[in-house]
Design an enzyme around this catalytic site. Structure first.
Site, PDB file in Angstrom:
ATOM      1  N   CYS A 290      -3.561   7.501  -0.141  1.00  0.00           N
ATOM      2  CA  CYS A 290      -3.256   6.179  -0.624  1.00  0.00           C
ATOM      3  C   CYS A 290      -2.721   6.214  -2.084  1.00  0.00           C
ATOM      4  CB  CYS A 290      -4.614   5.185  -0.397  1.00  0.00           C
ATOM      5  SG  CYS A 290      -5.410   4.975   1.249  1.00  0.00           S
TER       6      CYS A 290
ATOM      7  N   GLY B 275      -2.850  -4.766   8.239  1.00  0.00           N
ATOM      8  CA  GLY B 275      -4.261  -5.142   8.323  1.00  0.00           C
ATOM      9  C   GLY B 275      -5.325  -4.077   7.571  1.00  0.00           C
TER      10      GLY B 275
ATOM     11  N   GLY C 208       0.848  -1.309  -0.154  1.00  0.00           N
ATOM     12  CA  GLY C 208       0.045   0.122  -0.020  1.00  0.00           C
ATOM     13  C   GLY C 208       0.972   1.231   0.045  1.00  0.00           C
TER      14      GLY C 208
END
Length: 210
Positions: free
Chosen positions: A174, A156, A72
Site C-alpha cells: 500500500c 472495495g 490506492g
C-alpha cells in the site's frame, strides 16, 4: 443489500474473472436493474496496483502485477483474505467518495471487534490498523481501494483473516514503508478463517451501507 458469494477456498476466484463480474454487476446496479450488491470472495494469489502506484513500490523480484482502475496503491489478494466488492449507488450530492471509504472502514472495524481485535483509523492512511505496541509498529489488517462511476461504487476492501503475510516482504505494501501488515488471526492469537468472518461481514456491511 444483496450478497453474492463468488468463490472461497478451495475454489479461489481468478482476479480477472472477479473483475469482469464486477463490471457486469456495476452496469446493472448503475442502471437500477439490480439492487445494491456486495460480491464476497477469496482471490487466487495476485498483486494488484492502483492508479497511484510508483515503480519502486512494485514487487522487488519482478513478479507480475495486475494494474486496475481503482484508487490506492499496490496490494495483494489471496487465500485467507476476505475480499468484498460493494457495488452501491451513492446518494450524496455531490458524490462523497471519502465518506464511502469511511463507511467501509467502519464496517471492517466492527468485523475485527467480533474477534476481540480493536482496530482504528490512522490519519492520512486508509484502511484499518492496530497501533504500535510491544509486538511491533503500526500494522494494517484491512485495505481499501475504490472507484466511482455513474454514481455507483466498484472495488472495495480486503481484510486479512488467516492469510500468509509473507507476501508483504516482496512489495512496499500500500505504498507504506514504515508500517507492517497483520491479520485477525495473528492479533487475536487464534485462527480466524474467512468462513468465520463471513456472517459478521454481511451483518456489518448491511448495517453500515444500508
Amino acid at each position: 443489500m444483496r450478497f453474492v458469494h463468488l468463490g472461497f477456498a478451495p475454489d479461489f476466484v481468478d482476479y480477472s474473472d472477479g473483475w469482469e463480474r464486477q463490471r457486469e454487476v456495476h452496469a446493472a446496479v448503475a442502471e437500477e436493474r439490480e439492487p445494491d450488491t456486495t460480491l464476497l470472495l477469496e482471490h487466487a494469489a495476485v498483486y494488484t496496483a492502483g492508479k497511484r502506484t510508483l515503480p519502486e513500490q512494485r514487487p522487488f523480484d519482478g513478479t507480475p502485477v495486475v494494474d486496475v482502475d481503482r484508487g490506492g496503491l499496490i496490494t495483494w489478494h489471496g487465500p485467507g483474505q476476505l475480499v468484498g466488492y460493494p457495488i452501491v449507488r451513492l446518494p450524496e450530492v455531490p458524490i462523497d467518495v471519502v465518506a464511502h471509504v469511511r463507511r467501509l472502514e467502519e464496517a471492517m472495524m466492527r468485523m475485527t471487534r467480533e474477534f476481540g481485535v480493536e482496530t482504528v483509523r490512522v490519519e492520512g492512511r486508509s484502511g484499518v490498523w492496530v497501533l504500535e505496541d510491544d509486538r511491533g509498529p503500526d500494522r494494517k489488517l484491512g485495505a481499501i481501494g475504490v472507484r466511482v462511476s455513474r454514481r455507483t461504487t466498484m472495488h472495495g476492501f480486503a481484510l486479512n483473516c488467516d492469510a500468509d503475510l509473507s507476501w508483504a516482504d516482496n512489495i512496499v505494501a500500500c505504498g507504506i514503508a514504515d508500517a507492517g501488515v497483520s491479520s485477525i488471526s495473528r492479533e487475536a492469537g487464534r485462527t480466524v478463517t474467512v468462513q468465520d468472518l463471513l456472517p459478521y461481514a454481511e451483518k456489518h456491511l448491511t448495517d453500515v451501507l444500508g
